[in-house]
Design a protein around this motif. Structure first.
Motif, PDB file in Angstrom:
ATOM      1  N   LEU A  15       7.275   2.157   0.585  1.00  0.00           N
ATOM      2  CA  LEU A  15       5.980   2.697   0.982  1.00  0.00           C
ATOM      3  C   LEU A  15       5.026   1.650   1.508  1.00  0.00           C
ATOM      4  O   LEU A  15       4.287   1.890   2.456  1.00  0.00           O
ATOM      5  CB  LEU A  15       5.320   3.414  -0.217  1.00  0.00           C
ATOM      6  CG  LEU A  15       6.027   4.642  -0.766  1.00  0.00           C
ATOM      7  CD1 LEU A  15       5.187   5.258  -1.871  1.00  0.00           C
ATOM      8  CD2 LEU A  15       6.255   5.659   0.330  1.00  0.00           C
ATOM      9  N   PHE A  16       5.008   0.483   0.906  1.00  0.00           N
ATOM     10  CA  PHE A  16       3.917  -0.443   1.135  1.00  0.00           C
ATOM     11  C   PHE A  16       4.296  -1.708   1.906  1.00  0.00           C
ATOM     12  O   PHE A  16       3.419  -2.462   2.293  1.00  0.00           O
ATOM     13  CB  PHE A  16       3.287  -0.834  -0.206  1.00  0.00           C
ATOM     14  CG  PHE A  16       2.725   0.336  -0.946  1.00  0.00           C
ATOM     15  CD1 PHE A  16       1.575   0.964  -0.520  1.00  0.00           C
ATOM     16  CD2 PHE A  16       3.369   0.848  -2.064  1.00  0.00           C
ATOM     17  CE1 PHE A  16       1.071   2.061  -1.195  1.00  0.00           C
ATOM     18  CE2 PHE A  16       2.863   1.938  -2.742  1.00  0.00           C
ATOM     19  CZ  PHE A  16       1.710   2.548  -2.301  1.00  0.00           C
ATOM     20  N   GLU A  19       6.416  -1.956   7.927  1.00  0.00           N
ATOM     21  CA  GLU A  19       7.491  -1.101   8.382  1.00  0.00           C
ATOM     22  C   GLU A  19       7.619  -1.190   9.903  1.00  0.00           C
ATOM     23  O   GLU A  19       7.552  -0.207  10.627  1.00  0.00           O
ATOM     24  CB  GLU A  19       7.229   0.340   7.931  1.00  0.00           C
ATOM     25  CG  GLU A  19       7.225   0.473   6.424  1.00  0.00           C
ATOM     26  CD  GLU A  19       6.687   1.820   5.972  1.00  0.00           C
ATOM     27  OE1 GLU A  19       5.812   2.376   6.659  1.00  0.00           O
ATOM     28  OE2 GLU A  19       7.142   2.303   4.955  1.00  0.00           O
ATOM     29  N   HIS A  29       2.566   6.346   9.514  1.00  0.00           N
ATOM     30  CA  HIS A  29       2.742   6.518   8.082  1.00  0.00           C
ATOM     31  C   HIS A  29       1.428   6.858   7.389  1.00  0.00           C
ATOM     32  O   HIS A  29       0.352   6.441   7.817  1.00  0.00           O
ATOM     33  CB  HIS A  29       3.321   5.240   7.472  1.00  0.00           C
ATOM     34  CG  HIS A  29       4.611   4.821   8.095  1.00  0.00           C
ATOM     35  ND1 HIS A  29       5.836   5.244   7.638  1.00  0.00           N
ATOM     36  CD2 HIS A  29       4.863   4.040   9.176  1.00  0.00           C
ATOM     37  CE1 HIS A  29       6.782   4.731   8.390  1.00  0.00           C
ATOM     38  NE2 HIS A  29       6.224   4.004   9.334  1.00  0.00           N
ATOM     39  N   GLU A  30       1.573   7.627   6.301  1.00  0.00           N
ATOM     40  CA  GLU A  30       0.445   7.989   5.457  1.00  0.00           C
ATOM     41  C   GLU A  30       0.849   7.771   3.998  1.00  0.00           C
ATOM     42  O   GLU A  30       2.010   7.972   3.643  1.00  0.00           O
ATOM     43  CB  GLU A  30       0.061   9.458   5.657  1.00  0.00           C
ATOM     44  CG  GLU A  30      -0.176   9.854   7.102  1.00  0.00           C
ATOM     45  CD  GLU A  30      -0.109  11.356   7.324  1.00  0.00           C
ATOM     46  OE1 GLU A  30      -0.175  12.108   6.322  1.00  0.00           O
ATOM     47  OE2 GLU A  30       0.032  11.778   8.486  1.00  0.00           O
ATOM     48  N   ILE A  31      -0.080   7.364   3.179  1.00  0.00           N
ATOM     49  CA  ILE A  31       0.172   7.226   1.753  1.00  0.00           C
ATOM     50  C   ILE A  31      -0.937   7.936   0.990  1.00  0.00           C
ATOM     51  O   ILE A  31      -2.035   8.155   1.516  1.00  0.00           O
ATOM     52  CB  ILE A  31       0.257   5.753   1.297  1.00  0.00           C
ATOM     53  CG1 ILE A  31      -1.037   5.002   1.636  1.00  0.00           C
ATOM     54  CG2 ILE A  31       1.468   5.069   1.907  1.00  0.00           C
ATOM     55  CD1 ILE A  31      -1.089   3.605   1.054  1.00  0.00           C
ATOM     56  N   HIS A  65       4.250   9.425   0.181  1.00  0.00           N
ATOM     57  CA  HIS A  65       4.342   8.776   1.489  1.00  0.00           C
ATOM     58  C   HIS A  65       4.786   9.807   2.513  1.00  0.00           C
ATOM     59  O   HIS A  65       5.669  10.630   2.234  1.00  0.00           O
ATOM     60  CB  HIS A  65       5.345   7.619   1.430  1.00  0.00           C
ATOM     61  CG  HIS A  65       5.692   7.063   2.777  1.00  0.00           C
ATOM     62  ND1 HIS A  65       6.823   7.450   3.464  1.00  0.00           N
ATOM     63  CD2 HIS A  65       5.064   6.159   3.566  1.00  0.00           C
ATOM     64  CE1 HIS A  65       6.872   6.789   4.609  1.00  0.00           C
ATOM     65  NE2 HIS A  65       5.822   6.010   4.701  1.00  0.00           N
ATOM     66  N   TYR A  66       4.165   9.797   3.699  1.00  0.00           N
ATOM     67  CA  TYR A  66       4.518  10.713   4.770  1.00  0.00           C
ATOM     68  C   TYR A  66       4.945   9.932   6.005  1.00  0.00           C
ATOM     69  O   TYR A  66       4.335   8.916   6.355  1.00  0.00           O
ATOM     70  CB  TYR A  66       3.322  11.587   5.169  1.00  0.00           C
ATOM     71  CG  TYR A  66       2.777  12.474   4.083  1.00  0.00           C
ATOM     72  CD1 TYR A  66       3.194  13.795   3.964  1.00  0.00           C
ATOM     73  CD2 TYR A  66       1.822  12.000   3.189  1.00  0.00           C
ATOM     74  CE1 TYR A  66       2.681  14.619   2.981  1.00  0.00           C
ATOM     75  CE2 TYR A  66       1.319  12.819   2.194  1.00  0.00           C
ATOM     76  CZ  TYR A  66       1.739  14.123   2.093  1.00  0.00           C
ATOM     77  OH  TYR A  66       1.240  14.927   1.112  1.00  0.00           O
ATOM     78  N   ARG A  91       8.226  13.849   3.777  1.00  0.00           N
ATOM     79  CA  ARG A  91       7.421  13.435   2.625  1.00  0.00           C
ATOM     80  C   ARG A  91       8.333  12.864   1.537  1.00  0.00           C
ATOM     81  O   ARG A  91       9.344  13.468   1.183  1.00  0.00           O
ATOM     82  CB  ARG A  91       6.668  14.661   2.100  1.00  0.00           C
ATOM     83  CG  ARG A  91       5.998  14.516   0.749  1.00  0.00           C
ATOM     84  CD  ARG A  91       5.224  15.783   0.459  1.00  0.00           C
ATOM     85  NE  ARG A  91       4.660  15.801  -0.876  1.00  0.00           N
ATOM     86  CZ  ARG A  91       3.671  16.616  -1.247  1.00  0.00           C
ATOM     87  NH1 ARG A  91       3.155  17.467  -0.380  1.00  0.00           N
ATOM     88  NH2 ARG A  91       3.211  16.591  -2.482  1.00  0.00           N
ATOM     89  N   THR A  92       7.995  11.695   1.047  1.00  0.00           N
ATOM     90  CA  THR A  92       8.707  11.074  -0.066  1.00  0.00           C
ATOM     91  C   THR A  92       7.699  10.803  -1.173  1.00  0.00           C
ATOM     92  O   THR A  92       6.572  10.386  -0.895  1.00  0.00           O
ATOM     93  CB  THR A  92       9.354   9.741   0.366  1.00  0.00           C
ATOM     94  OG1 THR A  92      10.176   9.968   1.500  1.00  0.00           O
ATOM     95  CG2 THR A  92      10.195   9.154  -0.752  1.00  0.00           C
ATOM     96  N   GLU A  93       8.096  11.051  -2.428  1.00  0.00           N
ATOM     97  CA  GLU A  93       7.122  10.849  -3.497  1.00  0.00           C
ATOM     98  C   GLU A  93       7.757  10.428  -4.805  1.00  0.00           C
ATOM     99  O   GLU A  93       8.953  10.625  -5.046  1.00  0.00           O
ATOM    100  CB  GLU A  93       6.271  12.095  -3.702  1.00  0.00           C
ATOM    101  CG  GLU A  93       7.002  13.323  -4.185  1.00  0.00           C
ATOM    102  CD  GLU A  93       6.041  14.493  -4.350  1.00  0.00           C
ATOM    103  OE1 GLU A  93       5.696  14.796  -5.506  1.00  0.00           O
ATOM    104  OE2 GLU A  93       5.656  15.105  -3.337  1.00  0.00           O
TER     105      GLU A  93
END
Length: 258
Positions: A15-16, A19, A29-31, A65-66, A91-93
């Motif tokens: 996520l962070f 990338e 990307h979105e978080i 995360h999107y 979407r991943t979470e």
């Protein structure tokens, strides 16, 4: 605990970290973070009793995360206007749920031996989950990003890998002694925990508060592949379904590449 830390580390890096490889694919990307009450429908209490469901509510927190296909991070521009790009996100979470559990309902309320055994049994459970979803937006993601409207509904379907850890005790003594357990639960208690899968369905909406931030609200239904999330699995007519969680949450979503 070692497995949970490894999963958390992998998701954190995903996520962070920078990338740049993903950016070349024409995506952004979105978080975000999600928090809210979670109602566990398990073998504790009467499943369809409102008081039981409210009392056996816990809490959940999620990191999300999107992948946004409508906006290209490497050129600061919109992608080619295709239907998938403009209406879907990946979407991943990572989620964590916990709750205390009590037997609440007509049988537990009775001043009988069985009622006392039910009231004297107390449980809790926690789940650590990681998964991915395909999220659908009926309105244009491009138009929403351009402030053509502030409100954006969505639905989502996904699957999570789950690590669960239940616990329980009785006021009357060890649960290994059948005399301390309501007869229906004798032979149906397993507090070792384990891993499973869950199917996740979501309906919600976003509200845009700035070009790079949204507030979200969503309702979620999760159906687990086992009936041991609470540590109980009874062989009885009333136990027709596996454990379920309803999660109502609010979230803050931040756009990384805008």
């Amino acid at each position: 605990m070692g497995r949970s830390r490894l999963i958390l580390l992998i998701l954190f890096l995903f996520l962070f970290c920078k990338e740049s490889g993903f950016a070349q694919l024409g995506i952004s990307h979105e978080i975000g973070v999600l928090v809210g009450p979670a109602s566990f429908l398990t073998d504790y209490g009467e499943r369809y009793d409102l008081q039981n469901n409210v009392s056996n509510s816990g809490f959940g927190i999620g990191l999300v995360h999107y992948i946004n296909f409508a906006y290209r991070a490497e050129c600061n521009c919109y992608s080619v206007d295709r239907y998938f790009n403009d209406h879907f996100k990946i979407r991943t979470e990572l989620d964590y749920f916990w709750t205390n559990l009590e037997h609440i309902g007509p049988v537990a309320d009775k001043n009988t031996v069985g009622g006392k055994l039910l009231r004297g049994m107390h449980g809790k459970t926690q789940t650590f989950e990681i998964g991915t979803h395909l999220e659908y937006y009926p309105l244009s993601i491009r138009d929403y990003g351009a402030f053509s409207y502030l409100f954006m509904p969505f639905i989502s379907l996904g699957v999570h890998f789950v690590n669960y850890n239940p616990d329980a005790y009785s006021d009357f003594g060890p649960l290994s002694d059948p005399n301390n357990v309501f007869p229906t639960f004798v032979g149906g208690i397993d507090l070792d925990g384990g891993s499973t899968w869950t199917i996740v369905g979501i309906a919600g909406a976003r509200y845009k508060i700035s070009p790079v931030a949204d507030i979200s609200i969503e309702g979620r239904f999760q159906y687990y592949d086992v009936d041991w999330i609470d540590g109980l699995n009874i062989n009885a007519p009333q136990n027709k379904y596996n454990d379920v969680v309803f999660w109502l949450n609010v979230g803050f979503i931040y756009y990384l590449n805008y």
